[in-house]
Design an enzyme around this catalytic site. Structure first.
Site, short mmCIF file in Angstrom:
data_model
loop_
_atom_site.label_atom_id
_atom_site.label_comp_id
_atom_site.label_asym_id
_atom_site.label_seq_id
_atom_site.Cartn_x
_atom_site.Cartn_y
_atom_site.Cartn_z
N ASP A 284 -8.05 -4.52 -0.43
CA ASP A 284 -8.55 -5.00 -1.71
C ASP A 284 -8.37 -6.51 -1.89
OD1 ASP A 284 -9.26 -2.39 -2.78
OD2 ASP A 284 -7.10 -2.03 -2.83
N HIS B 76 0.85 -1.18 0.00
CA HIS B 76 0.00 0.00 0.00
C HIS B 76 0.88 1.23 0.00
CE1 HIS B 76 -3.05 2.94 1.28
NE2 HIS B 76 -3.94 2.06 0.86
#
Length: 431
Positions: free
Chosen positions: A366, A308
């Site tokens: 996700d 991320h």
């Protein structure tokens, strides 16, 4: 701390200037560089704005190294366990958790704003049946500005509140209509007797020819996902909403711009990409081969759902959603979900691989959200739309904060020009 300053010295000329330091409640201090061009004739250069603070905000705090996410000071873990999406919406918009009467009134306001104008429903007929739902959602939201001229004064606090309630209430209806259009099915109108997520599921899956009963497990799972996606500080889509809104554009245009920014596979479209990746890997036996490809710089394969931009530790949302994945698949009768089993094995192997551990490439939100959406029966083309429904409240909260700030200025980044120098025009026949 208020008197702390950094000294900047131009080594060529020896000229010095003092940069004031600003401190937030928590988190790194920031340097106020507003005078750097005046003092030294230079701009700062930060592609992607990775170390640039463009605004002050009281909404969301992230500590990427520690894996911390807080809405208005409340840890995401507590909100996910104890709160509801509607309560989180109120919190993000108003700054504090609501009292019982305040939450009831807020819920009532949202429930009674869910319908959209019939003319907007006919607007969907102008789209091809296989148009991407994000294209439809973005266009319809932008078109809402044509219907509410009576309450679009962005400097009127009551108008801002009405807008907030309208867009949060109507975006599930807008999204469901896009889904139904892609299927060629009749639109299903919202029901004020259902909660926010149950109403959305009913609009997605009900048909006129038979009764549809919303599974409470599905509604509960969706509510959790919406809480986790409600806001995430100054990400690409939120920054887009702020930039568009800084021009004084109507708020529907700003939110539409946010939807368009979210559409990208590097942002809201990542959960779609995770499922595509898992299908490409195919079986547990193939995991080592694909992990080797992910480490090979000459390979085009990318490990989606890991790492991320902000978190250099576990994404706190991923921990919550991983547990929810087990619960949802078990209670919905999908325990033998091959993609989920593959995802678990991929996570297990990757987290033991020094390449991924050293680079802190941990699973993010996700990685699991698409699996849950798929278990709920939501098609892959709608995954990013679901993200947009949840993130709308965050966009609205940031837009409201920005518009009500007396120090607001239109966004205007600068650049490092590397093009041609000045040159004279040459007539067409002499080139």
């Amino acid at each position: 701390m208020a008197d702390k300053k950094f000294e900047l010295t131009d080594l060529a000329s020896g000229k010095k200037s003092l940069l004031p330091v600003k401190s937030g409640t928590i988190g790194p201090d920031v340097l106020d560089i507003a005078a750097i061009n005046k003092d030294h004739g230079v701009f700062t250069h930060d592609p992607g704005f990775g170390v640039t603070s463009a605004t002050e905000s009281k909404i969301t705090y992230i500590d990427g190294d520690a894996g911390v996410l807080e809405y208005r000071g409340y840890p995401i873990e507590q909100l996910a366990e104890k709160s509801s999406f509607m309560e989180v919406c109120y919190l993000l918009l108003n700054g504090d958790l609501p009292k019982k009467a305040e939450l009831e009134k807020f819920n009532d306001d949202i429930r009674h704003h869910t319908m959209i104008n019939e003319t907007l429903l006919r607007f969907y007929n102008g789209f091809h049946h296989n148009a991407h739902p994000m294209a439809m959602v973005s266009a319809v939201i932008a078109s809402m500005s044509a219907f509410y001229h009576d309450s679009m004064d962005i400097h009127n606090p009551r108008h801002r509140e009405i807008f907030a309630h309208r867009i949060i209430a109507k975006i599930p209806t807008i999204a469901a209509a896009a889904h139904k259009h892609s299927l060629g099915q009749p639109f299903v109108y919202p029901r004020n007797d259902l909660g926010y997520c149950a109403n959305m599921l009913n609009m997605f899956f009900a048909v006129p020819c038979e009764p549809y009963h919303v599974d409470p497990v599905a509604a509960e799972a969706l509510d959790l996902l919406f809480i986790l996606h409600a806001d995430h500080e100054q990400n690409a889509s939120t920054s887009t909403v702020r930039l568009a809104g800084s021009t004084g554009a109507n708020p529907y245009a700003a939110i539409s711009a946010g939807v368009a920014a979210l559409w990208g596979p590097a942002h809201g479209g990542a959960n779609e990409a995770v499922l595509a990746m898992l299908e490409q890997i195919g079986t547990v036996e193939n995991v080592p081969k694909y992990l080797a490809m992910a480490k090979d710089k000459s390979s085009h394969f990318r490990l989606m759902g890991f790492g991320h931009r902000v978190y250099k530790n576990f994404d706190p949302r991923a921990k919550i959603i991983r547990a929810a994945c087990h619960k949802v698949l078990e209670r919905l009768g999908s325990t033998n979900n091959p993609l989920f089993e593959l995802a678990l094995k991929l996570e297990e192997i990757a987290l033991k691989d020094s390449y991924f551990v050293e680079r802190k490439l941990y699973p993010n939100v996700d990685f699991y959200s698409g699996i849950i959406y798929s278990a709920l029966g939501i098609p892959r083309s709608m995954f990013t739309v679901m993200f947009a429904i949840a993130r709308t409240v965050g966009w609205v909260a940031h837009w409201q904060e920005m518009i009500s700030d007396p120090a607001m200025r239109i966004g205007r980044p600068r650049q490092l020009y590397t093009g041609a120098g000045k040159r004279d025009y040459v007539e067409l026949g002499k080139r």
